[in-house]
Design an enzyme around this catalytic site. Structure first.
Site, PDB file in Angstrom:
ATOM      1  CE  LYS A 205      -3.924  -0.240   2.422  1.00 35.95           C
ATOM      2  NZ  LYS A 205      -4.296  -0.561   3.770  1.00 35.95           N
TER       3      LYS A 205
ATOM      4  NE  ARG B 263      -6.867  -4.419  -2.977  1.00 32.80           N
ATOM      5  CZ  ARG B 263      -7.440  -4.310  -1.790  1.00 32.80           C
ATOM      6  NH1 ARG B 263      -6.494  -4.548  -0.528  1.00 32.80           N
ATOM      7  NH2 ARG B 263      -8.650  -4.440  -1.847  1.00 32.80           N
TER       8      ARG B 263
ATOM      9  CB  SER C 211       6.832 -42.885 -20.452  1.00 34.82           C
ATOM     10  OG  SER C 211       5.933 -42.232 -20.089  1.00 34.82           O
TER      11      SER C 211
ATOM     12  CE1 TYR D 235       5.456 -38.273 -22.906  1.00 37.16           C
ATOM     13  CE2 TYR D 235       7.320 -38.565 -24.090  1.00 37.16           C
ATOM     14  CZ  TYR D 235       6.415 -39.053 -23.345  1.00 37.16           C
ATOM     15  OH  TYR D 235       6.631 -40.276 -23.234  1.00 37.16           O
TER      16      TYR D 235
ATOM     17  CG  HIS E 239     -11.371 -47.855  -9.593  1.00 34.13           C
ATOM     18  ND1 HIS E 239     -13.051 -47.698  -9.820  1.00 34.13           N
ATOM     19  CD2 HIS E 239     -10.807 -48.550 -10.695  1.00 34.13           C
ATOM     20  CE1 HIS E 239     -13.001 -48.261 -10.911  1.00 34.13           C
ATOM     21  NE2 HIS E 239     -11.920 -48.586 -11.598  1.00 34.13           N
TER      22      HIS E 239
ATOM     23  NE  ARG F 253      -6.001   4.691   5.063  1.00 32.94           N
ATOM     24  CZ  ARG F 253      -7.118   3.958   4.823  1.00 32.94           C
ATOM     25  NH1 ARG F 253      -7.596   2.929   4.776  1.00 32.94           N
ATOM     26  NH2 ARG F 253      -8.235   5.133   4.750  1.00 32.94           N
TER      27      ARG F 253
ATOM     28  CB  CYS G 284       2.639 -40.838 -18.426  1.00 33.54           C
ATOM     29  SG  CYS G 284       3.396 -42.461 -18.068  1.00 33.54           S
TER      30      CYS G 284
ATOM     31  CG  MET H 199      -1.249  -7.066   9.876  1.00 36.34           C
ATOM     32  SD  MET H 199       0.203  -6.668   9.353  1.00 36.34           S
ATOM     33  CE  MET H 199      -0.263  -6.128   7.821  1.00 36.34           C
TER      34      MET H 199
HETATM   35  C1  PEP Z   1       2.509 -44.403 -13.208  1.00 37.98           C
HETATM   36  O1  PEP Z   1       2.796 -45.346 -12.481  1.00 37.98           O
HETATM   37  O2  PEP Z   1       3.043 -43.223 -12.997  1.00 37.98           O
HETATM   38  C2  PEP Z   1       1.674 -44.671 -14.427  1.00 37.98           C
HETATM   39  C3  PEP Z   1       1.466 -43.745 -15.324  1.00 37.98           C
HETATM   40  O3  PEP Z   1       1.227 -45.768 -14.431  1.00 37.98           O
HETATM   41  P1  PEP Z   1      -0.356 -46.385 -13.427  1.00 37.98           P
HETATM   42  O4  PEP Z   1      -0.709 -44.972 -12.723  1.00 37.98           O
HETATM   43  O5  PEP Z   1      -1.158 -46.758 -14.490  1.00 37.98           O
HETATM   44  O6  PEP Z   1       0.267 -47.440 -12.599  1.00 37.98           O
END
Ligand code: PEP
Ligand code: MG
Length: 921
Positions: A23, A338, A805, A893, A454, A92, A873, A103
């Site tokens: 401020k 601000r 991966s 990636y 799941h 202030r 992944c 505050m």
């Molecule tokens: C992992 O283990 O990160 C993965 C992508 O495989 P899953 O989650 O299918 O075990």
């Protein structure tokens, strides 16, 4: 030289928020820009830290303050403590990071029994004078002298009651005078001293009080909650600002504004104001403010000045501003500005438009938007105007909101879903065989399981909302009801779930659909042009692939083939395959699966062409496709009971048929005729067979057991079928001129020999398919890296694998040696609460442990295969901070669920733009 603690608005460095607070810095900057800011000065955060250390104000501070007050007196032509023409100030708080309401602040400081008369004379408003005075005594009493609010409120309410005043505004001058006296008495009684009349004494006490509020409970808790470290904000500054009044007649007003609409981002005047009023009137809800557009007609010249102010603020800050102003007798003062807090829609729109207007660069536009905030734009949300209170709370397992009829089993969900009904699948927990219920349902609600149960994982991959582990709900599948406290939900009752917050509501709450606007597309296209990392998606169905493409995925980084096995038309065949006793029997089931898988892959390749699609061979242990032992035992008991009943019934029928005076119809429906008994027998046999298999497949620790590539080696015909389906689909694509870009990936690899073994299956199948189809196939073969040994053998694996991966879901479990489900349900929340772990490593990549293994793997892998393609992944692949690390270790990636793709695209751009500032903490 003595440290400088006090800075006038003309001299303070507007960029130095750490020293002057947000401020204070902005007030200095606005003053120096030439905006009309009431004169004032800032006491630095350094003074605050000194005060908190020494438990006393720095010795020279008050002398400095006096000098600066003199400057204010000069600038305003008023006197601090002057009975005729008093200067009043606000005191202030304001730290480097905004901590709204945490505050303390004192207004109208400088009022006492003498200056009050001056204020009345000057404003020509006795009521306003006494009202300001009573507010000041209470606020100062509470903040600076530690008198509790209740001590004042008690008297205030008593006077109001006596004169039948419902609202404060109904109090007249005599009552307000009486209240001021009572308040002064309260202070005397509570503090043992009279209310300070000396205005400098008031100021000194108020400065100390504001400093103290930095270490007050509220502020400390707030900093902990929002992870505000001393590095980000240390101590509060104190801003001493000349009071200006918006209630000095019809040429005065007070208002707040945003330089653009913070809800939509539209470039327009936005805000509210009140004529002849103080800011407090707005807060107290005494009068309803008017939209700023009305000012154009009501106070045209003021409106023009306000438009100018707004334009100057934006031109200068190059950021949307949230500002406050007061008009005192036709003079416009800017009291505060601000950076505006806006929703994601507005952030995205203003980012793009400010680039088009030349205010900011594309890079600045990208960095303005927090990737996580995009989540708001990608799922339906509950209408923010809703008033309903949640009925139950669970974990926010998959974002978005949905309403529908409660249904307690997947079959019924499918029937209703097919009939066009909206349903919420409510289960204690879900299993793979419930998958058809997921497809049919709008959302999933479970009473057990964590964010990776799941239900949560599958719902996220489908982009459907899920509330998991709502433990307050008792689900009774048999009775087809769920009990939440005193409420019983019967099948068919409507509920709404908010998977972004984990809330469950009774009835249908309206939702707002997601909007993938043109502005968002533009912003993300800029992100793609900056980012180095490619963003792929995890997708197992053509629908998910289409969503991924819509959201800008550059390929599929993981297709989990087991998800394809779970569809209701395949699961029975998969079960046949598992129950098979010989390879020959198994082959019969596999031959039925082959064309189905081939068609699946063909559709995926086509949907994504020419983008790469990485198909992972079967991973989970076999028993996951079968019911559990206890379910089977229960079903068997039920069937045996039925069998006895039906046998009794058919005995009865036989007896009746023998009686000459009773005519029994010829074609009785099952189970009264023989086929009913046969069906029960078949059911019994099948379940007994499954139960034997389930017991045979039992593993002490399935996560570390017979799964992944181990399955492919013990049941080579399964992998051979999958590889054939992939390669035949690739050949079909060639036939149809679809430029498929195919990658085959092996899960859970531990040794080079395993990978070689599977490669041989792939080579043999390739030769066969190429001969049969008369084509030359081109595809990549790679491995997941999800066990520690695979990391250690990265160099060797890279001899065969053309890509890696990282399966960081498993790799995290393997590195920490605890299972995700158990950790999240039993001890992780406590670990995080006590700071034993900063984040949940299954959501945020553990850069110090798992991340170091990854870095090593990349280095060793690329040493043996230059240019080895490497990605991630696991779920962390969609998390912005984890994406920064992935960029840092030079991955090619990241792959995440379709709904995280836009977030990941922006995060990948941030990772590139901020790479020089990145440090592994
Ligand atoms: C992992 O283990 O990160 C993965 C992508 O495989 P899953 O989650 O299918 O075990
Ligand atoms: Mg895995």
């Amino acid at each position: 030289m003595a440290t400088k603690y006090v800075y006038s608005f003309q001299e303070g460095d507007g960029k130095n928020k750490k020293l002057l607070g947000g401020k204070g810095a902005n007030l200095c900057e606005m003053t120096q820009m030439g905006l009309n800011v009431p004169p004032g000065f800032v006491i630095s955060t350094e003074a605050c830290l000194r005060y908190l250390d020494d438990k006393a104000l720095p010795s020279e501070l008050m002398a400095d303050v006096r000098q600066h007050i003199q400057a204010l007196e000069k600038a305003t032509n008023k006197g601090f403590g002057d009975a005729n023409n008093p200067l009043l100030v606000s005191v202030r708080s304001g730290s480097a990071i905004s901590m709204p309401g945490m505050m303390d602040t004192v207004l109208n400081l400088g009022l006492n029994s003498q200056t009050l008369q001056g204020l009345i004379k000057h404003t020509n408003n006795e009521r306003f004078g006494y009202d300001s005075y009573r507010r000041f005594i209470q606020l100062f009493g509470k903040v600076a002298l530690g008198v509790p609010d209740e001590a004042f409120d008690e008297h205030f309410e008593a006077v109001k009651k006596r004169v039948w005043a419902k609202y404060d505004v109904a109090l007249g001058v005599p009552e307000l005078k009486e209240i001021c006296d009572l308040f002064l008495q309260v202070v005397r009684e509570r503090t043992g001293r009279p209310f300070p009349e000396d205005v400098f004494e008031q100021l000194e006490i108020a400065i100390q009080a504001v400093f103290n509020s930095w270490s007050g409970r509220r502020a400390v808790d707030y900093r902990r909650e929002f992870h505000i470290t001393p590095d980000m904000a240390n101590g509060t500054a104190v801003n001493i600002v000349t009071m200006v009044f918006g209630n000095m007649g019809n040429d005065s007003a007070t208002g707040v504004g945003f330089t653009r609409n913070p809800g939509t981002g539209e470039n327009q005047m936005y805000g509210e104001y009140l004529v002849n009023a103080q800011g407090e009137d707005v807060v107290a809800g005494i009068r309803t403010p008017k939209p700023v557009q009305d000012m154009e007609a009501e106070m045209p010249s003021m409106y023009q000045q306000l438009v100018e102010l707004r334009n100057k603020l934006e031109q200068h800050y190059r950021e949307v501003q949230d500002y406050e102003y007061t008009i005192e007798k036709g003079v416009l003062y800017c009291l505060q500005t601000r950076n505006a807090k806006m929703n994601a829609t507005a952030m995205v729109r203003t980012s793009v438009e400010m680039v088009q207007e030349g205010l900011i660069t594309q890079h600045q536009a990208l960095l303005r938007v927090n990737p996580e905030h995009l989540e708001q734009l990608l799922h339906p949300r509950l209408d923010p105007e809703r008033t309903a209170a949640p009925l139950a709370q669970g974990l926010p397992a998959s974002p978005g909101a949905a309403s529908g009829k409660c249904v307690f089993d997947a079959d019924h969900a499918e029937i209703l879903g097919r009939a066009g009904e909206k349903v919420i699948l409510v289960r204690e927990e879900t299993k793979p065989e419930d998958i058809h219920g997921f497809f049919a349902a709008q959302g999933i609600l479970t009473s057990r399981g964590g964010k990776t149960s799941h239900a949560a994982v599958v719902a996220r991959s489908m982009g459907k909302p899920c509330v998991a582990g709502a433990e307050g709900i008792h689900v009774d599948t048999r009775a087809r009801e769920a009990i939440i406290g005193d409420t019983v939900l019967h099948e068919g009752d409507i509920v709404t779930i908010d998977g972004s917050l984990g809330h469950v509501y009774l009835g249908a709450i309206p939702t707002i659909p997601p909007k993938f606007s043109e502005e968002l597309k533009t912003l993300l296209s800029w992100a793609d042009s900056v980012a180095q990392l490619k963003v792929m998606s995890n997708a197992d169905t053509p629908e998910a692939a289409a969503k991924a493409v819509e959201y800008g995925a550059m390929g599929i980084g993981l297709c989990r083939t087991e998800r394809m096995f779970n569809a209701s038309d395949r699961l029975p065949i998969v079960v046949e395959m598992i129950l098979a006793n010989t390879p020959k029997e198994r082959q019969v089931a596999l031959d039925r699966l082959l064309p189905i898988q081939r068609a699946d892959f063909y559709e995926l390749f086509k949907a994504m062409a020419p983008r790469p699609v990485t198909i992972r061979l079967l991973d989970p242990p076999m028993h996951e496709f079968l019911p559990t032992e206890s379910e089977l035992v229960e079903q068997l008991e039920h069937l045996r009971h039925l069998q006895t009943t039906v046998q009794g019934m058919s005995n009865l029928m036989s007896t009746l048929r023998l009686m000459s005076d009773v005519t029994v119809p010829q074609n009785l429906p099952a189970p009264f005729d023989l086929s009913g008994e046969d069906l029960i027998k078949q059911g019994l046999m099948k379940r007994e067979q499954m139960l034997r298999k389930v017991r045979e497949l039992y593993e002490v620790n399935p996560m570390l057991g017979h799964r992944g590539v181990r399955l492919g080696i013990t049941y080579p015909e399964i992998y051979a079928m999958q590889v054939r389906a992939i390669l035949e689909a690739a050949a079909d694509c060639m036939r149809d001129n679809v430029p498929a870009n195919v990658e085959v990936m092996v899960p859970q690899v531990v040794t080079l020999q395993e990978l070689r073994h599977v490669k041989q299956i792939v080579n043999d199948t390739q030769t066969e398919v190429e001969q049969q189809r008369g084509v030359k196939l081109n595809f990549k073969f790679g491995t997941m890296i999800e066990v520690v040994r695979a990391c250690m053998r990265a160099g060797q694996l890279a001899e065969i694998a053309e890509f890696f991966s990282f399966g960081t879901n498993d790799l995290t479990q393997a590195t920490f040696s605890f299972s995700r489900e158990d950790a999240e349900n039993k001890f992780l929340p406590l670990y995080i609460e006590h700071g034993l772990l900063r984040d949940n490593p299954f959501e945020v990549l553990d850069v110090n442990g798992v991340g170091q293994l990854m870095a090593m793997t990349v280095e060793w892998g690329r040493k043996n295969r230059a240019g080895l393609k490497v990605g991630i992944c696991g779920e962390q692949g969609g998390h912005p901070a984890s994406i920064r690390f992935c960029h840092h270790i030079d991955l090619d990636y990241v792959s995440c669920s379709p709904h995280r793709v836009p977030i990941a695209r922006l995060a990948a751009a941030h990772a590139k733009l901020l790479e020089d500032k990145y440090v592994v903490e």
